[in-house]
Structures are given as structure tokens and as C-alpha cells.
Design a protein around this motif. Structure first.
Motif, mmCIF file in Angstrom:
data_model
loop_
_atom_site.group_PDB
_atom_site.id
_atom_site.type_symbol
_atom_site.label_atom_id
_atom_site.label_comp_id
_atom_site.label_asym_id
_atom_site.label_seq_id
_atom_site.Cartn_x
_atom_site.Cartn_y
_atom_site.Cartn_z
ATOM 1 N N ARG A 1 0.847 -1.184 0.000
ATOM 2 C CA ARG A 1 0.000 0.000 0.000
ATOM 3 C C ARG A 1 0.888 1.241 0.000
ATOM 4 N NH1 ARG A 1 -5.272 -0.561 0.546
ATOM 5 N NH2 ARG A 1 -6.060 -2.665 0.908
ATOM 6 N N TYR A 2 0.392 2.328 -0.615
ATOM 7 C CA TYR A 2 1.236 3.483 -0.887
ATOM 8 C C TYR A 2 0.615 4.784 -0.382
ATOM 9 C CZ TYR A 2 3.538 0.365 -4.241
ATOM 10 O OH TYR A 2 4.198 -0.684 -4.835
ATOM 11 N N PRO A 3 1.462 5.744 -0.017
ATOM 12 C CA PRO A 3 0.971 7.110 0.214
ATOM 13 C C PRO A 3 0.593 7.748 -1.111
ATOM 14 C CG PRO A 3 3.358 7.053 0.348
ATOM 15 C CD PRO A 3 2.913 5.628 0.186
ATOM 16 N N VAL A 4 -0.145 8.844 -1.040
ATOM 17 C CA VAL A 4 -0.682 9.496 -2.238
ATOM 18 C C VAL A 4 -0.273 10.966 -2.253
ATOM 19 C CG1 VAL A 4 -2.800 10.204 -3.434
ATOM 20 C CG2 VAL A 4 -2.668 7.937 -2.360
ATOM 21 N N LEU A 5 0.154 11.436 -3.414
ATOM 22 C CA LEU A 5 0.371 12.864 -3.631
ATOM 23 C C LEU A 5 -0.759 13.354 -4.536
ATOM 24 C CD1 LEU A 5 3.735 14.651 -4.443
ATOM 25 C CD2 LEU A 5 1.551 15.481 -5.288
ATOM 26 N N LEU A 6 -1.615 14.223 -3.992
ATOM 27 C CA LEU A 6 -2.723 14.813 -4.734
ATOM 28 C C LEU A 6 -2.229 16.102 -5.389
ATOM 29 C CD1 LEU A 6 -5.397 14.349 -1.937
ATOM 30 C CD2 LEU A 6 -5.342 13.084 -4.107
ATOM 31 N N PHE A 7 -2.280 16.140 -6.706
ATOM 32 C CA PHE A 7 -1.682 17.226 -7.480
ATOM 33 C C PHE A 7 -2.798 18.051 -8.124
ATOM 34 C CE2 PHE A 7 0.193 19.209 -11.162
ATOM 35 C CZ PHE A 7 1.531 19.416 -10.855
ATOM 36 N N LEU A 8 -2.954 19.288 -7.684
ATOM 37 C CA LEU A 8 -4.003 20.155 -8.217
ATOM 38 C C LEU A 8 -3.547 20.787 -9.526
ATOM 39 C CD1 LEU A 8 -4.993 21.941 -4.876
ATOM 40 C CD2 LEU A 8 -6.213 20.061 -6.012
ATOM 41 N N GLY A 9 -4.290 20.523 -10.601
ATOM 42 C CA GLY A 9 -3.960 21.125 -11.886
ATOM 43 C C GLY A 9 -3.129 20.245 -12.790
ATOM 44 N N SER A 10 -3.486 18.951 -12.883
ATOM 45 C CA SER A 10 -2.711 18.041 -13.727
ATOM 46 C C SER A 10 -2.925 18.294 -15.205
ATOM 47 C CB SER A 10 -3.055 16.583 -13.402
ATOM 48 O OG SER A 10 -4.459 16.378 -13.372
ATOM 49 N N ASP A 11 -3.887 19.171 -15.563
ATOM 50 C CA ASP A 11 -4.026 19.567 -16.963
ATOM 51 C C ASP A 11 -2.814 20.390 -17.415
ATOM 52 O OD1 ASP A 11 -5.482 21.134 -14.943
ATOM 53 O OD2 ASP A 11 -5.688 22.619 -16.536
ATOM 54 N N ALA A 12 -2.040 20.918 -16.469
ATOM 55 C CA ALA A 12 -0.728 21.490 -16.791
ATOM 56 C C ALA A 12 0.225 20.310 -16.956
ATOM 57 C CB ALA A 12 -0.265 22.427 -15.688
ATOM 58 N N ARG A 13 0.179 19.669 -18.131
ATOM 59 C CA ARG A 13 0.807 18.363 -18.319
ATOM 60 C C ARG A 13 2.319 18.377 -18.099
ATOM 61 N NH1 ARG A 13 -3.660 16.401 -17.369
ATOM 62 N NH2 ARG A 13 -4.975 15.463 -18.963
ATOM 63 N N ALA A 14 2.984 19.459 -18.495
ATOM 64 C CA ALA A 14 4.439 19.496 -18.308
ATOM 65 C C ALA A 14 4.790 19.431 -16.830
ATOM 66 C CB ALA A 14 5.019 20.757 -18.943
ATOM 67 N N LYS A 15 4.062 20.184 -16.000
ATOM 68 C CA LYS A 15 4.341 20.182 -14.569
ATOM 69 C C LYS A 15 3.977 18.843 -13.947
ATOM 70 C CE LYS A 15 5.801 22.387 -10.920
ATOM 71 N NZ LYS A 15 7.216 22.760 -10.797
ATOM 72 N N PHE A 16 2.865 18.247 -14.378
ATOM 73 C CA PHE A 16 2.470 16.942 -13.861
ATOM 74 C C PHE A 16 3.498 15.874 -14.262
ATOM 75 C CE2 PHE A 16 0.209 12.882 -14.143
ATOM 76 C CZ PHE A 16 -0.345 12.813 -12.872
ATOM 77 N N THR A 17 3.971 15.939 -15.496
ATOM 78 C CA THR A 17 4.994 15.000 -15.955
ATOM 79 C C THR A 17 6.262 15.142 -15.136
ATOM 80 O OG1 THR A 17 4.107 15.053 -18.201
ATOM 81 C CG2 THR A 17 6.360 14.293 -17.955
ATOM 82 N N GLN A 18 6.637 16.393 -14.837
ATOM 83 C CA GLN A 18 7.819 16.622 -14.001
ATOM 84 C C GLN A 18 7.626 16.019 -12.615
ATOM 85 O OE1 GLN A 18 8.442 20.558 -12.447
ATOM 86 N NE2 GLN A 18 10.661 20.441 -12.711
ATOM 87 N N ALA A 19 6.428 16.172 -12.042
ATOM 88 C CA ALA A 19 6.167 15.609 -10.721
ATOM 89 C C ALA A 19 6.265 14.091 -10.746
ATOM 90 C CB ALA A 19 4.789 16.047 -10.228
ATOM 91 N N ALA A 20 5.723 13.462 -11.807
ATOM 92 C CA ALA A 20 5.809 12.003 -11.924
ATOM 93 C C ALA A 20 7.262 11.556 -12.022
ATOM 94 C CB ALA A 20 5.013 11.536 -13.142
#
Length: 378
Positions: free
Chosen positions: A62-81
Motif C-alpha cells: 500500500r502506498y501514500p498518495v500525492l494529490l496534485f491540483l492542476g494536472s491539466d498542466a501536463r508538463a508540470k504533472f509529468t515533471q512531478a511524476a
């Protein structure tokens, strides 16, 4: 603390795995999968983008979760991943499930306003997160109850507002370039009220902005930080970073927030035995409230170091523990084969290396060791 040479060895061994065949049209990197849920709280459907950690499908962890507001900003979401994947692989933090919330109408819908009824939109999103989005994620994925909420710019002020409201099942908040200037009076009032509370669960806040950030961030952050310092609520641990010449939403915000939250996940001193490792991560588990395992990378680095230095007994202990904890790790099975090979246990080495190749048929290091143990017949 990892020896940098060992990290380079591990990266070199991983680099031996051949890349996808030239000309293949298969995607090289997968960022995540979209899930659409109905949100009565918001009166619309909500798109979530979910990035799972490596090995998720092969285990039961089981894993902790990072909730990311605004994943439609794909470049920033990709960087977070990518940040999560790289830091996990390097043993800097536990593996996370990353869940992005798309905001197709922009992130201003999250900003609480100071006029009468001005917090209605922000409050609806708080309710949607607490009552719909978090329960969906918990039902659908193997979560462990620990959560981080990340917001930047307008969603950064929402992250602060969410922390002060105390209505989310979230233990840590990252606010990157939070635009507190949209509602400074409201934030001050909610900060005073939250700091006076004595019955709140322990939480963490990471604030980050740049010296050349937008004025709605830079003008209000010093006063907010001073209020936190002066009131010093016992339930809140918080850290602040100011970057230089990085503009609005510093590019390293997620990585720096994770380092601030998990400052000694990668131990600051060498842990040379399995017993020392298990004690260290048991202490961290108690601190964070969820079970933290000895990282795969630390087990490999230390096991390899022990084996090459002649400490075969401890190396075997580390790799045997690692292959039980991470049964899908070809690298740890190969490491166990390496130990057996050095100890002269040919059959055991062959069995471990065959297991590594069963898990990862293109594993170069395991293939070469197996070839040495089983030379071709003439």
C-alpha cells in the motif's frame, strides 16, 4: 547515506538493459491513466490522471498518495511524476501514487474570495476532495492513508486555505508560489483561528516561492510566515524555501518539498547491516504513521558493497531479505546470485540468476554472470 560510487554501479548495471527496438511505435514512457468520476459536489464530471509507482501491479504493498491540483498542466504533472520515480529509485523517499486533478476551467475556481459567499467555490472543491475524490482513490488503488496535497499559484493559496480549514484527510501540504494576495485578510483570520486550535492532528506545510515571483505571492508570504513563527502552533511543522531568479512556481518545488518532508529517509549516516536498516525505517514509520520499508536501492547498494568487501554473510542476509520484500526485483535476485557465485555456491547462484532473468529477460548483468557459470558446451 549512499556511496556515490555504488549508485553509479547500479545505474551502470541498469543501463545494460537494451532499449526498445528501433522503429517501435510503442510509447517509451507512460505518464498515467485518466479516470473520470462524477462529482455531485461540483455538479460536473472530474478527470483524474493517476501515475502508479514502478512494480505496483506485481505486489500487494500500500502506498501514500500525492494529490496534485492542476494536472491539466501536463508538463508540470509529468515533471512531478518523474521526480517521484527518480527520487524513489535513488532511495530518497518512499514510493507514491500520484493523483492529478484536472482543472479545465482554470485554477482560479480554487481561490477563496473575501467578499460575502466568496469561499463557496473553494469550499465545494474541499468537499469534493474529502467526500468524493479521496474515497474514489482509496477504493480504486492500494493506498495507506497518508496524503500530500500540492498546489501552485492560485491552487497554492487553495492548499494553504485547505490546511487552515482542517477539513481534508491530508497530512502534508505543499504551496508553491501561493497567491495569498487574492485574500490576505481571510488568510490572516483563518491562520489566527487555526493556530489557536489545540486538538488538531499533526500536519506539515512546505512554502516555496522565488525572489522574483508575482507580487501577490511575494508581498504576503513574509507576513504569513511571520504569523506562523509568532503563533507557533504545536500541531504544525512547517518549512519555507525562497529561490533566486526562478520566477513564478519554482521548477524544483516538488523535489524540495519532498526533501523537506522526508529529510532523513535516506539515512544521513551509513547503515551497514540489515538490523540497522530495519531499526531506522521502523523509527520513521512511527513518525509518519505508515509502514516504511527498507528501500530496494539501499538493500542493493549495501549488499553489493558488503559482497565486494568480503562480507558475504551480511550480503546474503540483505539480498535474501530484499528478494522476499521485493519479489519482482530482478536486480536483487541478480545480487543474490552474485553473492552465491562469490561464495562458490554454483547451483544457488544459477537458481537466483535464472529467477532474475525470468523477471527481466534482458537483464544484462544476470545474463553475463549466468554465462560464466554455464559456459556453452562444445
Amino acid at each position: 547515506m549512499k556511496n556515490s560510487a555504488h549508485v553509479l554501479i547500479r545505474l551502470f548495471l541498469l543501463a545494460l538493459v537494451p532499449a526498445l527496438a528501433a522503429g517501435s511505435d510503442a510509447p517509451v514512457i507512460g505518464i498515467g491513466h485518466k479516470h473520470t468520476i462524477e462529482s455531485p459536489r461540483l455538479g460536473e464530471n472530474v478527470d483524474l490522471v493517476v501515475h502508479l509507482p514502478a512494480g505496483y501491479g506485481a505486489g500487494t504493498q500500500r502506498y501514500p498518495v500525492l494529490l496534485f491540483l492542476g494536472s491539466d498542466a501536463r508538463a508540470k504533472f509529468t515533471q512531478a511524476a518523474g521526480t517521484l520515480d527518480c527520487m524513489t529509485d535513488a532511495g530518497q523517499l518512499p514510493a507514491f501514487i500520484l493523483v492529478g486533478l484536472d482543472l479545465p476551467r482554470g485554477n482560479f475556481v480554487l481561490v477563496p474570495q473575501e467578499n460575502p459567499g466568496g469561499t463557496a467555490s473553494a469550499d465545494r472543491h474541499l468537499a469534493a476532495l474529502a467526500d468524493e475524490i479521496v474515497p474514489f482513490v482509496d477504493r480504486t488503488f492500494r493506498t495507506n492513508g497518508y496524503r500530500i496535497l500540492y498546489g501552485a499559484s492560485n491552487s497554492g493559496v487553495f492548499a494553504v486555505y485547505a490546511l487552515l480549514s482542517g477539513k481534508l484527510p491530508v497530512q502534508a501540504y505543499f504551496a508553491s508560489s501561493p497567491m495569498l494576495g487574492w485574500c490576505p485578510k481571510l488568510i490572516r483570520e483563518k491562520t489566527e483561528a487555526a493556530c489557536a486550535a489545540s486538538d488538531r492532528a499533526r500536519q506539515f506545510l512546505f512554502l516555496i516561492a522565488s525572489d522574483d515571483d508575482y507580487e501577490r505571492a511575494t508581498n504576503e508570504l513574509p507576513g504569513f510566515a511571520e504569523l506562523l513563527r509568532r503563533r507557533s502552533p504545536g500541531w504544525l511543522q512547517w518549512k519555507q524555501a525562497t529561490r533566486t531568479n526562478e520566477g513564478h512556481v519554482p521548477e524544483m518545488d516538488v523535489a524540495l518539498g519532498l526533501r523537506a518532508l522526508f529529510p532523513d529517509y535516506n539515512p544521513p549516516h551509513a547503515l551497514l547491516t540489515l538490523a540497522a536498516m530495519r531499526e531506522h525505517y521502523a523509527t520513521l514509520s512511527e513518525r509518519y504513521g505508515f509502514r516504511l520499508e527498507v528501500p530496494e536501492s539501499l538493500l542493493f547498494d549495501t549488499g553489493y558493497s558488503c559482497a565486494t568487501a568480503g562480507g558475504l554473510e551480511e550480503a546474503q542476509r540483505l539480498f535474501e531479505f530484499g528478494t522476499k520484500r521485493y519479489p519482482a526485483s530482478a536486480l536483487l535476485h541478480a545480487g543474490l546470485g552474485f553473492v552465491h557465485q562469490k561464495a562458490g555456491r554454483r547451483d544457488a547462484a544459477i537458481a537466483a540468476l535464472n529467477k532474475a532473468l525470468q523477471l527481466e529477460p534482458t537483464h544484462g548483468w544476470a545474463s553475463r554472470m549466468l554465462a560464466e557459470l554455464q559456459p556453452p558446451t562444445r
